[in-house]
Design an enzyme around this catalytic site. Structure first.
Site, short mmCIF file in Angstrom:
data_model
loop_
_atom_site.label_atom_id
_atom_site.label_comp_id
_atom_site.label_asym_id
_atom_site.label_seq_id
_atom_site.Cartn_x
_atom_site.Cartn_y
_atom_site.Cartn_z
N CYS A 183 -5.94 0.26 6.97
CA CYS A 183 -5.82 0.85 5.40
C CYS A 183 -7.01 1.75 5.06
O CYS A 183 -8.16 1.30 5.17
CB CYS A 183 -5.70 -0.42 4.62
N ASP B 254 0.34 3.64 1.64
CA ASP B 254 0.45 4.40 3.12
C ASP B 254 1.91 4.68 3.46
O ASP B 254 2.63 3.63 3.52
CB ASP B 254 -0.49 3.43 3.91
N CYS C 158 0.96 -1.20 0.06
CA CYS C 158 0.11 0.01 0.04
C CYS C 158 1.02 1.06 0.08
O CYS C 158 1.99 1.24 0.72
CB CYS C 158 -0.81 0.06 1.12
N ARG D 157 2.95 4.74 6.50
CA ARG D 157 3.26 4.25 7.52
C ARG D 157 3.88 2.71 7.41
O ARG D 157 4.20 1.86 8.13
CB ARG D 157 2.16 3.98 8.62
N HIS E 204 -2.37 -3.83 5.06
CA HIS E 204 -1.94 -3.31 6.61
C HIS E 204 -3.44 -3.11 7.08
O HIS E 204 -4.21 -2.59 6.56
CB HIS E 204 -1.03 -2.05 6.48
CO CO Z 1 -3.42 1.15 2.99
#
Ligand code: CO
Length: 214
Positions: free
Chosen positions: A103, A46, A44, A48, A100
């Site tokens: 998400c 993302d 992803c 993090r 994750h």
């Molecule tokens: Co995500």
């Protein structure tokens, strides 16, 4: 404010180079010769979930594709190109699809809010909900349903990866290639193997199995 952040990034880069060179003065010279990573990571976007960092991989050790909610969409030329290069040129041995918990893409797919053009990307995740709605609708606690949806989406993306002509063709050529699904917990830093593994196309539904002409 933004200018200072921007300048700081360049400064950080200079410091990073110094640190790498202090450990190995040939670090970048070696990397400049080429790459042969054994692993493709589909994750992803993302912020993090930094692919290299969370598996302790150095530059040169993992080929990476990231998009919203780690999707494997068969008309996505960017994903297909990365996959083709990884499998047919770099000859990676493993592909990991890593989603994750928490998400935002999955959360959006559970809801009905119109966001924008991204609705059309999220729609693919809604299909995953539809395939698994009997299991998901039974989970009354929303956070638990959200977590399970994250996991089921990863499993579906691994299956979709196995269905691609690129992966099936590599198996047909007896190339060593395993594909895996992981979920990452942003609250603990730990990954969990969802143990959805494919290493040949016999595990796919009949309708997806491609016969390759010899
Ligand atoms: Co995500």
């Amino acid at each position: 404010m933004q200018t200072s952040l921007y300048k700081q990034l360049i400064e950080n880069n200079r410091n990073w180079v110094k640190q790498k060179l202090s450990l190995d003065e040939n670090f970048f010279k070696k990397l400049a010769k080429g790459q042969q990573p054994p692993l493709l990571w589909i994750g992803c976007s993302d912020s993090r979930v930094p692919a290299n960092e969370l598996i302790g991989a150095q530059p040169g050790e993992v080929f990476v594709h990231r998009n919203i909610a780690n999707m494997v969409i068969h008309t996505d030329m960017s994903m297909l190109s990365v996959l083709d290069y990884a499998v047919n040129v770099l000859k990676v041995k493993h592909i990991i699809v890593c989603g994750h918990y928490g998400c935002g893409g999955i959360k959006a797919a559970m809801g009905n809010q119109h966001v924008g053009i991204i609705d059309n990307w999220i729609r693919h995740i809604k299909d995953v909900y539809r395939y698994h709605h009997q299991e998901l609708d039974l989970i009354t606690e929303e956070t638990k349903r959200f977590d399970r949806f994250v996991e089921l989406n990863i499993v579906e993306q691994v299956c979709d990866l196995a269905k691609t002509s690129i992966v099936q063709s590599s198996w047909d050529n007896n190339q060593e290639l395993s594909i895996h699904g992981w979920v990452y917990d942003v609250g603990s830093g730990l990954v969990k193997d969802l143990e959805v593994n494919f290493s040949n196309n016999d595990d796919l539904g009949d309708v997806y199995q491609l016969d390759f002409l010899k």
